[in-house]
Scaffold this motif. Structure first.
Motif, PDB file in Angstrom:
ATOM      1  N   VAL A 139     -42.606  24.412  10.061  1.00  0.00           N
ATOM      2  CA  VAL A 139     -41.770  24.628   8.884  1.00  0.00           C
ATOM      3  C   VAL A 139     -42.560  24.127   7.663  1.00  0.00           C
ATOM      4  O   VAL A 139     -43.153  23.053   7.702  1.00  0.00           O
ATOM      5  CB  VAL A 139     -40.443  23.844   8.982  1.00  0.00           C
ATOM      6  CG1 VAL A 139     -39.610  24.020   7.721  1.00  0.00           C
ATOM      7  CG2 VAL A 139     -39.651  24.276  10.217  1.00  0.00           C
ATOM      8  N   ALA A 140     -42.578  24.944   6.612  1.00  0.00           N
ATOM      9  CA  ALA A 140     -43.205  24.535   5.352  1.00  0.00           C
ATOM     10  C   ALA A 140     -42.176  24.665   4.245  1.00  0.00           C
ATOM     11  O   ALA A 140     -41.108  25.263   4.443  1.00  0.00           O
ATOM     12  CB  ALA A 140     -44.418  25.402   5.062  1.00  0.00           C
ATOM     13  N   ALA A 141     -42.495  24.104   3.084  1.00  0.00           N
ATOM     14  CA  ALA A 141     -41.588  24.216   1.936  1.00  0.00           C
ATOM     15  C   ALA A 141     -42.358  24.698   0.714  1.00  0.00           C
ATOM     16  O   ALA A 141     -43.508  24.326   0.516  1.00  0.00           O
ATOM     17  CB  ALA A 141     -40.938  22.864   1.643  1.00  0.00           C
ATOM     18  N   VAL A 142     -41.703  25.541  -0.081  1.00  0.00           N
ATOM     19  CA  VAL A 142     -42.241  25.953  -1.376  1.00  0.00           C
ATOM     20  C   VAL A 142     -41.317  25.398  -2.456  1.00  0.00           C
ATOM     21  O   VAL A 142     -40.100  25.553  -2.383  1.00  0.00           O
ATOM     22  CB  VAL A 142     -42.336  27.492  -1.495  1.00  0.00           C
ATOM     23  CG1 VAL A 142     -42.644  27.906  -2.936  1.00  0.00           C
ATOM     24  CG2 VAL A 142     -43.401  28.043  -0.544  1.00  0.00           C
TER      25      VAL A 142
ATOM     26  N   LEU B 103     -54.035  26.032   4.517  1.00  0.00           N
ATOM     27  CA  LEU B 103     -52.657  26.144   4.989  1.00  0.00           C
ATOM     28  C   LEU B 103     -52.573  27.202   6.079  1.00  0.00           C
ATOM     29  O   LEU B 103     -53.314  28.181   6.062  1.00  0.00           O
ATOM     30  CB  LEU B 103     -51.750  26.535   3.820  1.00  0.00           C
ATOM     31  CG  LEU B 103     -51.664  25.516   2.679  1.00  0.00           C
ATOM     32  CD1 LEU B 103     -51.015  26.137   1.459  1.00  0.00           C
ATOM     33  CD2 LEU B 103     -50.901  24.291   3.136  1.00  0.00           C
ATOM     34  N   SER B 104     -51.645  27.005   6.999  1.00  0.00           N
ATOM     35  CA  SER B 104     -51.427  28.057   7.986  1.00  0.00           C
ATOM     36  C   SER B 104     -49.991  28.548   7.899  1.00  0.00           C
ATOM     37  O   SER B 104     -49.087  27.823   7.463  1.00  0.00           O
ATOM     38  CB  SER B 104     -51.747  27.549   9.390  1.00  0.00           C
ATOM     39  OG  SER B 104     -50.980  26.414   9.654  1.00  0.00           O
ATOM     40  N   LYS B 105     -49.804  29.774   8.314  1.00  0.00           N
ATOM     41  CA  LYS B 105     -48.515  30.444   8.146  1.00  0.00           C
ATOM     42  C   LYS B 105     -47.431  29.762   8.982  1.00  0.00           C
ATOM     43  O   LYS B 105     -47.579  29.617  10.195  1.00  0.00           O
ATOM     44  CB  LYS B 105     -48.669  31.911   8.570  1.00  0.00           C
ATOM     45  CG  LYS B 105     -47.524  32.772   8.123  1.00  0.00           C
ATOM     46  CD  LYS B 105     -47.727  34.209   8.521  1.00  0.00           C
ATOM     47  CE  LYS B 105     -47.187  34.457   9.902  1.00  0.00           C
ATOM     48  NZ  LYS B 105     -47.097  35.891  10.223  1.00  0.00           N
ATOM     49  N   PRO B 106     -46.325  29.356   8.348  1.00  0.00           N
ATOM     50  CA  PRO B 106     -45.246  28.718   9.107  1.00  0.00           C
ATOM     51  C   PRO B 106     -44.307  29.762   9.723  1.00  0.00           C
ATOM     52  O   PRO B 106     -44.324  30.925   9.302  1.00  0.00           O
ATOM     53  CB  PRO B 106     -44.506  27.931   8.033  1.00  0.00           C
ATOM     54  CG  PRO B 106     -44.667  28.758   6.799  1.00  0.00           C
ATOM     55  CD  PRO B 106     -46.006  29.447   6.907  1.00  0.00           C
ATOM     56  N   GLU B 107     -43.501  29.337  10.677  1.00  0.00           N
ATOM     57  CA  GLU B 107     -42.465  30.241  11.197  1.00  0.00           C
ATOM     58  C   GLU B 107     -41.328  30.356  10.163  1.00  0.00           C
ATOM     59  O   GLU B 107     -40.833  31.437   9.889  1.00  0.00           O
ATOM     60  CB  GLU B 107     -41.901  29.698  12.510  1.00  0.00           C
ATOM     61  CG  GLU B 107     -40.831  30.602  13.108  1.00  0.00           C
ATOM     62  CD  GLU B 107     -39.936  29.924  14.140  1.00  0.00           C
ATOM     63  OE1 GLU B 107     -40.036  28.700  14.335  1.00  0.00           O
ATOM     64  OE2 GLU B 107     -39.112  30.643  14.740  1.00  0.00           O
ATOM     65  N   VAL B 108     -40.957  29.210   9.613  1.00  0.00           N
ATOM     66  CA  VAL B 108     -39.841  29.166   8.652  1.00  0.00           C
ATOM     67  C   VAL B 108     -40.325  28.515   7.363  1.00  0.00           C
ATOM     68  O   VAL B 108     -41.086  27.550   7.395  1.00  0.00           O
ATOM     69  CB  VAL B 108     -38.656  28.353   9.227  1.00  0.00           C
ATOM     70  CG1 VAL B 108     -37.551  28.172   8.189  1.00  0.00           C
ATOM     71  CG2 VAL B 108     -38.103  29.025  10.480  1.00  0.00           C
TER      72      VAL B 108
END
Ligand code: CTP
Ligand code: MG
Length: 238
Positions: A3-6, A102-107
């Protein structure tokens, strides 16, 4: 699954009416955005936090990160609208920037830099719902009744307050769904839209689940909100 946040933080805070953009305004001597970052950092399962700031404020933001020892932060250039700032954050996470670590998160969670009191339980609720539905966002009951004025400045119609809700933040999305929506949407959407859930719904062919937020999710908008934020922080540390 990651999970990442923008965090869009590229606005100028016109409604606050002070020269400093509100996300950098001091609250008990610490910039407002630093509290928001702290609230997200406390959540150990958020892997990366991508913050969109204008070129003009990039150095100041780096200074804040260093001074308050913020972790897991990447900075990207903000856009001229909030949607464009978010899109830039998503691009950085998509992993198609050559120099990105950075790597692509699922959410992906999207949260405003100017909502410092977000708590883990609501973040978990939107992420869990996003995994099931594709998109989810926090809502609150309306304080005022929403009306539509006509062109001559008279009442056209009003909405039944109990049947409508205010859309707040945080929101969460399956990354592929929201990234695809931003790639598909029109310039008009990026210029005038204010609602990520709406974009996901329009272009993502998913359902957007609504979850109850808390009163402290409110967005710092006017000058008096800085005093409210200050008193909440004082209450929490006492
Ligand atoms: N935001 C952004 N890029 C923009 C405009 C807004 O990243 N071009 C961010 C703001 O920094 C804020 C969030 O989006 O964290 C919510 O927007 P809003 O409350 O409208 O902030 P501002 O646009 O700065 O305030 P105002 O509308 O009063 O000018
Ligand atoms: Mg704005």
């Amino acid at each position: 699954p990651a999970v990442a946040a923008v965090l869009p933080a590229g606005g100028s805070g016109e409604r606050m009416g002070v020269p400093t953009p509100k996300q950098f305004c001091p609250v008990l001597e610490r910039p407002l955005i630093s509290y928001t970052l702290q609230a997200l950092e406390r959540v150990c399962w958020i892997k990366d936090i991508v913050v969109a700031v204008t070129g003009e404020n990039m150095e100041a933001m780096k200074g804040i990160i260093q001074k308050y020892q913020h972790q897991r932060i990447s900075l990207v250039e903000a856009g001229v609208t909030r949607h464009r700032s978010i899109f830039n954050g998503l691009k950085a996470l998509a992993g198609d920037q050559p120099d990105s670590k950075l790597s692509k998160p699922e959410v992906v969670i999207i949260h405003d830099a100017v909502r410092p009191f977000v708590e883990e339980d609501v973040l978990l609720k939107v992420v869990t719902a996003a995994k099931e539905y594709g998109a989810a966002g926090a809502i609150r009951p309306l304080v005022s009744t929403v009306i539509s004025p006509s062109a001559d400045g008279c009442l056209d119609h009003s909405l039944e307050r109990a049947r409508h809700r205010a859309s707040e933040m945080p929101q969460a999305f399956l990354f592929d769904v929201i990234y695809e929506a931003y790639q598909q949407c029109s310039d008009y959407d990026l210029e005038f839209g204010t609602e990520c859930l709406q974009l996901a719904l329009k272009y993502g062919h998913i359902k957007a689940k609504l979850v109850e937020g808390s009163p402290d999710l409110w967005k710092v908008t006017y000058k008096r909100d800085l005093y409210a934020a200050e008193s909440i922080i004082k209450e929490r540390i006492s």
